[in-house]
Design a protein around this motif. Structure first.
Motif, PDB file in Angstrom:
ATOM      1  N   THR A  31      43.410  -7.519 -29.610  1.00 52.51           N
ATOM      2  CA  THR A  31      42.016  -7.447 -29.189  1.00 52.51           C
ATOM      3  C   THR A  31      41.166  -6.673 -30.189  1.00 52.51           C
ATOM      4  O   THR A  31      41.391  -5.494 -30.421  1.00 52.51           O
ATOM      5  CB  THR A  31      41.932  -6.793 -27.797  1.00 52.51           C
ATOM      6  OG1 THR A  31      42.900  -7.408 -26.961  1.00 52.51           O
ATOM      7  CG2 THR A  31      40.563  -6.966 -27.199  1.00 52.51           C
ATOM      8  N   PHE A  49      39.968   3.619 -16.922  1.00 52.02           N
ATOM      9  CA  PHE A  49      40.947   2.640 -17.405  1.00 52.02           C
ATOM     10  C   PHE A  49      41.864   3.309 -18.409  1.00 52.02           C
ATOM     11  O   PHE A  49      41.428   4.079 -19.246  1.00 52.02           O
ATOM     12  CB  PHE A  49      40.236   1.461 -18.078  1.00 52.02           C
ATOM     13  CG  PHE A  49      41.184   0.479 -18.729  1.00 52.02           C
ATOM     14  CD1 PHE A  49      41.907  -0.408 -17.943  1.00 52.02           C
ATOM     15  CD2 PHE A  49      41.358   0.457 -20.101  1.00 52.02           C
ATOM     16  CE1 PHE A  49      42.785  -1.307 -18.526  1.00 52.02           C
ATOM     17  CE2 PHE A  49      42.235  -0.446 -20.687  1.00 52.02           C
ATOM     18  CZ  PHE A  49      42.951  -1.330 -19.902  1.00 52.02           C
ATOM     19  N   SER A  56      45.329   2.174 -20.956  1.00 52.35           N
ATOM     20  CA  SER A  56      46.050   1.004 -21.415  1.00 52.35           C
ATOM     21  C   SER A  56      47.511   1.008 -20.949  1.00 52.35           C
ATOM     22  O   SER A  56      48.197   0.003 -21.084  1.00 52.35           O
ATOM     23  CB  SER A  56      45.947   0.954 -22.932  1.00 52.35           C
ATOM     24  OG  SER A  56      46.404  -0.247 -23.400  1.00 52.35           O
ATOM     25  N   LYS A 112      46.730  -0.091 -17.072  1.00 55.21           N
ATOM     26  CA  LYS A 112      45.994  -1.356 -17.142  1.00 55.21           C
ATOM     27  C   LYS A 112      45.153  -1.597 -15.886  1.00 55.21           C
ATOM     28  O   LYS A 112      44.948  -2.726 -15.458  1.00 55.21           O
ATOM     29  CB  LYS A 112      46.930  -2.533 -17.404  1.00 55.21           C
ATOM     30  CG  LYS A 112      47.811  -2.302 -18.628  1.00 55.21           C
ATOM     31  CD  LYS A 112      48.159  -3.578 -19.325  1.00 55.21           C
ATOM     32  CE  LYS A 112      49.161  -3.351 -20.441  1.00 55.21           C
ATOM     33  NZ  LYS A 112      48.732  -2.358 -21.431  1.00 55.21           N
ATOM     34  N   LYS A 144      39.974  -2.863 -10.606  1.00 59.71           N
ATOM     35  CA  LYS A 144      40.068  -4.074 -11.425  1.00 59.71           C
ATOM     36  C   LYS A 144      41.100  -3.816 -12.514  1.00 59.71           C
ATOM     37  O   LYS A 144      41.342  -2.677 -12.917  1.00 59.71           O
ATOM     38  CB  LYS A 144      38.709  -4.438 -12.013  1.00 59.71           C
ATOM     39  CG  LYS A 144      38.205  -3.551 -13.128  1.00 59.71           C
ATOM     40  CD  LYS A 144      36.882  -4.107 -13.620  1.00 59.71           C
ATOM     41  CE  LYS A 144      36.433  -3.595 -14.984  1.00 59.71           C
ATOM     42  NZ  LYS A 144      36.584  -2.195 -15.276  1.00 59.71           N
ATOM     43  N   ARG A 183      41.590 -13.999 -21.302  1.00 60.13           N
ATOM     44  CA  ARG A 183      42.050 -12.693 -20.804  1.00 60.13           C
ATOM     45  C   ARG A 183      41.684 -12.663 -19.327  1.00 60.13           C
ATOM     46  O   ARG A 183      40.543 -12.914 -18.956  1.00 60.13           O
ATOM     47  CB  ARG A 183      41.354 -11.588 -21.582  1.00 60.13           C
ATOM     48  CG  ARG A 183      41.374 -10.242 -20.894  1.00 60.13           C
ATOM     49  CD  ARG A 183      40.663  -9.181 -21.717  1.00 60.13           C
ATOM     50  NE  ARG A 183      41.601  -8.593 -22.655  1.00 60.13           N
ATOM     51  CZ  ARG A 183      41.606  -7.312 -23.015  1.00 60.13           C
ATOM     52  NH1 ARG A 183      40.716  -6.490 -22.553  1.00 60.13           N
ATOM     53  NH2 ARG A 183      42.482  -6.855 -23.854  1.00 60.13           N
ATOM     54  N   VAL A 184      42.657 -12.348 -18.506  1.00 54.35           N
ATOM     55  CA  VAL A 184      42.423 -12.422 -17.065  1.00 54.35           C
ATOM     56  C   VAL A 184      42.285 -11.026 -16.472  1.00 54.35           C
ATOM     57  O   VAL A 184      43.049 -10.124 -16.780  1.00 54.35           O
ATOM     58  CB  VAL A 184      43.562 -13.169 -16.351  1.00 54.35           C
ATOM     59  CG1 VAL A 184      43.199 -13.394 -14.885  1.00 54.35           C
ATOM     60  CG2 VAL A 184      43.842 -14.492 -17.041  1.00 54.35           C
ATOM     61  N   THR A 211      49.823  -6.588 -27.949  1.00 56.46           N
ATOM     62  CA  THR A 211      48.651  -6.518 -27.083  1.00 56.46           C
ATOM     63  C   THR A 211      49.013  -6.111 -25.668  1.00 56.46           C
ATOM     64  O   THR A 211      50.164  -6.237 -25.243  1.00 56.46           O
ATOM     65  CB  THR A 211      47.918  -7.885 -27.059  1.00 56.46           C
ATOM     66  OG1 THR A 211      46.810  -7.793 -26.160  1.00 56.46           O
ATOM     67  CG2 THR A 211      48.833  -8.992 -26.574  1.00 56.46           C
ATOM     68  N   ASP A 267      47.430  -7.551 -23.284  1.00 59.30           N
ATOM     69  CA  ASP A 267      47.131  -8.747 -22.503  1.00 59.30           C
ATOM     70  C   ASP A 267      48.406  -9.430 -22.029  1.00 59.30           C
ATOM     71  O   ASP A 267      49.490  -9.185 -22.545  1.00 59.30           O
ATOM     72  CB  ASP A 267      46.323  -9.732 -23.368  1.00 59.30           C
ATOM     73  CG  ASP A 267      44.841  -9.656 -23.032  1.00 59.30           C
ATOM     74  OD1 ASP A 267      44.516  -9.058 -21.999  1.00 59.30           O
ATOM     75  OD2 ASP A 267      44.039 -10.184 -23.815  1.00 59.30           O
TER      76      ASP A 267
HETATM   77  P1  ADP Z   1      44.602  -4.784 -25.603  1.00 59.77           P
HETATM   78  O1  ADP Z   1      45.615  -3.983 -26.311  1.00 59.77           O
HETATM   79  O2  ADP Z   1      44.746  -6.248 -25.897  1.00 59.77           O
HETATM   80  O3  ADP Z   1      43.195  -4.299 -25.732  1.00 59.77           O
HETATM   81  P2  ADP Z   1      44.675  -3.454 -23.034  1.00 59.77           P
HETATM   82  O4  ADP Z   1      45.945  -2.696 -22.791  1.00 59.77           O
HETATM   83  O5  ADP Z   1      43.456  -2.719 -23.391  1.00 59.77           O
HETATM   84  O6  ADP Z   1      44.998  -4.626 -24.067  1.00 59.77           O
HETATM   85  O7  ADP Z   1      44.348  -4.312 -21.763  1.00 59.77           O
HETATM   86  C1  ADP Z   1      45.349  -5.010 -21.091  1.00 59.77           C
HETATM   87  C2  ADP Z   1      44.865  -5.595 -19.793  1.00 59.77           C
HETATM   88  O8  ADP Z   1      44.201  -4.616 -19.045  1.00 59.77           O
HETATM   89  C3  ADP Z   1      43.880  -6.746 -19.949  1.00 59.77           C
HETATM   90  O9  ADP Z   1      44.550  -7.967 -20.019  1.00 59.77           O
HETATM   91  C4  ADP Z   1      43.063  -6.646 -18.678  1.00 59.77           C
HETATM   92  O10 ADP Z   1      43.678  -7.354 -17.633  1.00 59.77           O
HETATM   93  C5  ADP Z   1      43.106  -5.175 -18.373  1.00 59.77           C
HETATM   94  N1  ADP Z   1      41.866  -4.506 -18.785  1.00 59.77           N
HETATM   95  C6  ADP Z   1      41.390  -4.388 -20.032  1.00 59.77           C
HETATM   96  N2  ADP Z   1      40.247  -3.687 -20.058  1.00 59.77           N
HETATM   97  C7  ADP Z   1      39.988  -3.320 -18.792  1.00 59.77           C
HETATM   98  C8  ADP Z   1      38.967  -2.560 -18.134  1.00 59.77           C
HETATM   99  N3  ADP Z   1      37.951  -2.027 -18.796  1.00 59.77           N
HETATM  100  N4  ADP Z   1      39.043  -2.404 -16.791  1.00 59.77           N
HETATM  101  C9  ADP Z   1      40.061  -2.921 -16.098  1.00 59.77           C
HETATM  102  N5  ADP Z   1      41.054  -3.631 -16.644  1.00 59.77           N
HETATM  103  C10 ADP Z   1      41.029  -3.846 -17.963  1.00 59.77           C
END
Ligand code: ADP
Ligand code: MG
Length: 885
Positions: A333, A423, A425, A428, A445, A480-481, A539, A541
């Protein structure tokens, strides 16, 4: 001042500031006047004087000065004239000036890097929270810090929540210490225990805080020890260290050959003083004094180029590691993709998935409302211009909300937010709690598979299977879901933590957002592959989303594996080491998993570049050979753990930096080829001629001049040589490869032999071969011819060195303009010395007949012809192997 003991109100009064509104900008400007910038005093630069002294303490320079002494002695006792000692001193000076000048420009280039790294501080001024350059902070400023930030100044905490700060730079303690605004601290407590204070230069690893700045610049705790830090030696790169070793070996060779020459000369009846002079000058001439400076200049120039291509090098040895990088582990991302998310699909339970452009029914609108409430991003319209704040995933939600005709501020006014679990990572998930007409709602979320649903809620069971279907359908379209769950409360629960809020949720629906690959990603992945470098996608994702994009940009190919964080966890380190070569995509991983991936590759002997932006990425960035932090989205923590920062967050930039790293390595090898060919031939020429009893073919000052004029001047320009067309089509240079690998040693030996033969041939013709009665022969004529041939042919040789396989007529003399003109200058200087009477006298040169000039010219061009022919046959061979050259 006992900031840690005083009452907060006292501190505000003493610093004339305000808890809520901070300083006014006028006040801040006044204090800045008084206190100066918030920065550490620059390390005292080595001045020109010190640099000169440095140069003159070099062994080679000292030997040269000894030579000057001997020469003066000869001038006095034997009436040789003072020209020679003066010339030697002039050459020493010229060498020093050239060296210092280059060193200065390299230093300047590296200094410029430092300024690019100043972080921004979040400060409240005139009542408004704003980012400023941390240089401009003053005591009294109210600052905010949060996970990932570098603390910009010493400050007393006003508020803190879950604040952890890593203070190892100051206390040596690597476990982060817990900070607490309320704690009572005494001045007698050691730094590490002053938990109501923040210290400049330390890193926030968790939570957030608000604090009042009490000390800046050199008055901070870090400033007090900064003078100690300044004393740390600049580290040399592995290659530089190997070159220093090489230099030592060459000095030994030089001294031994000096002794040999001395011995042979004496046997042949030369005077002791004359032979001593020669031996000493030879010893000096044989050592490539300019080499270390040229290497520094080449590195500095490479680093400058990388900046231009958006890569900032933080540790110089990383340039070399880049050159031999064999694996790039990249975030998806924002690095491989554009990080410009747009919602394409919405699915509210009990309905069918809908495109973003269709009209929404009530359930869908409600879903979007909840998504928006649980987001921190905002899009404001200011005089027709959009100000976007927040992370792109959330911006996509707010944008859709606006498109559907609702403002986020309206929603926030209607359902005020009372709590937030940010949030991260690893979880998630993100949760917010809001007040409603009849109580409270908690909205979560995040990743679909991480949303903890209530197994008893009817809607959950009913739609579970359908939800899985829709999720997979979205993910396979590379979307991205984001899922959403919620929970109602009549009254606010006691504990507002994840254990309470993020469990037993009712499921509301999904959104799918597209994040298109960067247009340059696919080509960059291909370029990396051509260069023998494997690209790996990492990732958070979902696997399906990640795989779809990885396939699109050519990372995931037939036979490659894509695995999830959960699978990774189940693998042992040994198993991972065995399989790692086949895994191209890691989905649903936490930053903590990255370090295992780096180590598995390294265990296979690979050189790994790894990207990262968050606090939790720091360990992996440190472990990687080239830890690469994002310049835009990266935290200060990630940046300070990194070797390189990408100012555009772009994957393609890493590949560009690798190319630049390879170019630097290549040019250092070319410099070696150029300098050592000439130095070795000088040794051979002297030994052979003296052994045959022909007398000295070149005298001391002639040798010295050739070293400076024919090698030093054009040699510097090699740092600017462009990359070979096939450099990025070759395998990475193994990190254990010697400097002379790949036939470089052989090439140097051959070239040195060629010079030796040509120079001795010229000398022999000039001294012994009777051509006609008009053309005189003598020892001096021989010496003059040898001098011109050795000087000219080594200048001409630089055009051979410029490319390993390409003809100079293909790459063009003018494709490195400065090198061309330096070479012409060198040729002219040597010619000048051979025809201008005063100079001729000084360098003990006689005038040559036309015939001799013709011979000299032809012999000087021979190396070019020989090498061009050799390259021609190499190219034929490569073409026969099917390579495009
Ligand atoms: P990446 O390394 O690809 O940025 P992240 O670990 O940041 O992945 O995000 C992984 C998952 O967390 C995403 O697929 C999404 O479902 C969820 N996500 C990402 N950003 C947010 C957010 N701001 N609020 C809630 N869920 C999120
Ligand atoms: Mg992310």
């Amino acid at each position: 001042m006992k900031w840690m003991e005083r009452k907060l109100e006292d501190i505000f009064k003493a610093l004339k500031t305000n808890r809520e509104n901070g300083l006014s900008s006028k006040q801040a400007a006044e204090v800045l006047q008084q206190k100066g910038y918030n920065e550490f005093e620059e390390e005292k630069k080595e001045g020109i004087g010190a640099k000169l002294l440095h140069q003159f303490s070099e062994v080679t320079t000292i030997i040269l000065l000894v030579a000057a002494l001997i020469s003066t002695y000869l001038a006095v006792t034997e009436g040789h004239g003072y020209a020679e000692p003066l010339v030697i001193i002039a050459i020493v000076a010229l060498n020093a000036v050239l060296g210092i000048r280059q060193e200065l420009s390299a230093e300047k280039a590296l200094d410029a890097l430092k300024n690019m790294n100043t972080p921004a501080a979040k400060v409240v001024r005139d009542g408004i929270l704003q980012p400023i350059n941390s240089k401009e902070l003053v005591p009294g400023d109210i600052i905010m810090v949060e996970a990932g930030d570098m603390i910009p100044a010493d400050a007393r905490l006003i508020e803190s929540s879950n604040l952890l700060v890593e203070e190892s730079a100051l206390t040596g303690e690597s476990v982060p210490s817990e900070k607490n605004a309320q704690a009572e601290v005494k001045e007698s407590d050691p730094l590490g225990d002053r938990v109501n204070m923040l210290f400049s230069g330390c890193l926030v690893t968790n939570g957030r805080g608000r604090a009042v700045v009490v000390a800046t610049g050199m008055e901070t705790e870090m400033g007090k020890i900064a003078s100690l830090l300044n004393n740390t030696k600049k580290s040399k790169t592995p290659l530089q260290q190997r070159l220093i070793e090489l230099g030592k070996k060459l000095s030994l060779v030089a001294v031994v050959s000096g002794v040999i020459i001395f011995g042979i000369g004496l046997l042949h009846g030369e005077t002791i003083m004359e032979m001593l002079m020669t031996a000493v000058s030879l010893a000096v001439a044989a050592v490539p004094e300019t080499l270390p400076v040229i290497v520094t200049v080449t590195l500095a120039f490479g680093i400058q180029n990388m900046v231009r291509k958006n890569a900032i090098i933080r540790r110089i040895p990383a340039v070399e590691a880049l050159g031999s990088a064999s694996v790039i582990c990249s975030d998806k991302t924002g690095t491989l993709t554009q990080n410009q998310m747009t919602i394409k699909q919405v699915w509210a339970v009990s309905h069918e998935p809908k495109a973003d452009t269709e009209a929404f029914n009530d359930t869908e609108t409600e879903l979007l409302t909840m998504f928006s409430l649980a987001s921190n991003a905002s899009i404001e319209l200011n005089n027709g211009e959009e100000t976007i704040i927040g992370d792109p995933t959330e911006t996509a939600i707010i944008r859709l909300l606006h498109q559907k005709g609702t403002k986020k501020s309206e929603l926030e006014a209607k359902y005020p937010r009372v709590h937030e679990l940010p949030f991260d990572s690893s979880r998630k998930l993100m949760t917010t709690v809001h007040r409603t007409e009849d109580g409270y709602i908690s909205i979560t979320k995040g990743a679909f598979d991480r949303i903890p649903l209530d197994p008893h809620a009817s809607c959950t069971n009913e739609y579970q299977a359908r939800a899985n279907e829709v999720h997979d359908q979205f993910a396979e379209q590379a979307l991205r879901v984001l899922a959403l769950g919620y929970k109602h409360y009549g009254e606010l629960p006691e504990q507002l933590d994840a254990a309470e809020l993020e469990q037993g949720l009712r499921f509301a629906g999904l959104v799918g957002m597209i994040d298109p690959p960067r247009p340059e990603s696919k080509a960059a992945v291909q370029a990396a592959m051509d260069a023998g470098i494997k690209t790996v996608m990492i990732t958070g994702d979902h696997m399906a989303t990640a795989s779809a994009i990885a396939r699109e940009i050519g990372i995931l190919k037939e036979g490659d594996l894509a695995i999830s964080g959960a699978e990774l966890e189940r693998m042992s380190d040994v198993e991972l080491k065995q399989k790692v070569r086949h895994i191209s995509v890691y989905g649903r991983v936490s930053p903590e998993d990255k370090i295992r991936i780096v180590q598995a590759w390294q265990a296979n002997g690979e050189v790994v570049a790894m990207t990262g932006d968050g606090v939790n990425d720091a360990p992996a960035l440190k472990a990687a050979d080239v830890g690469t932090a994002m310049g835009i989205t990266g935290t200060d923590v990630a940046k300070s753990a990194s070797d390189m920062v990408l100012t555009d967050d772009n994957f393609a930039t890493i590949v560009d930096a690798v190319a630049e790293g390879r170019r630097v390595y290549e040019n250092i090898r070319k410099t070696l080829y150029f300098l050592l060919s000439c130095n070795f031939s000088e040794i051979m020429i002297m030994i052979i001629a003296v052994a045959f009893g022909w007398g000295l073919p070149v005298i001391a000052i002639q040798l010295l001049l050739i070293n400076v004029v024919a090698d030093g001047i054009p040699g510097f320009c090699l740092s600017r040589e462009k990359m070979e067309p096939d450099t990025m089509r070759q395998k990475p240079i193994s990190k254990n490869a010697g400097i002379f690998s790949n036939g470089l040693g052989k090439k140097i030996a051959l070239q040195a032999s060629l010079y030796t033969v040509l120079t001795l041939l010229g000398f022999y013709v000039g001294k012994f071969v009777h051509i006609s009665d008009q053309v005189s022969t003598s020892h001096e004529v021989g010496q003059t011819m040898a001098f011109v041939i050795l000087g000219w042919s080594s200048v001409v040789h630089i055009f051979n060195v410029r490319s390993n396989t390409q003809s100079i007529f293909t790459i063009g003399f003018m494709s490195n303009r400065s090198l061309f003109w330096c070479a012409m200058l060198s040729i002219a200087i040597i010619f000048g010395i051979a025809i201008i009477p005063t100079l001729m006298e000084i360098f003990q040169i006689v005038s040559l007949s036309f015939t001799h000039w013709v011979i000299v010219t032809i012999l000087s061009i021979v190396p070019l012809i020989v090498v061009e022919l050799a390259k021609l046959s190499t190219r034929k061979k490569l073409r026969a192997q099917g390579q495009s050259i």
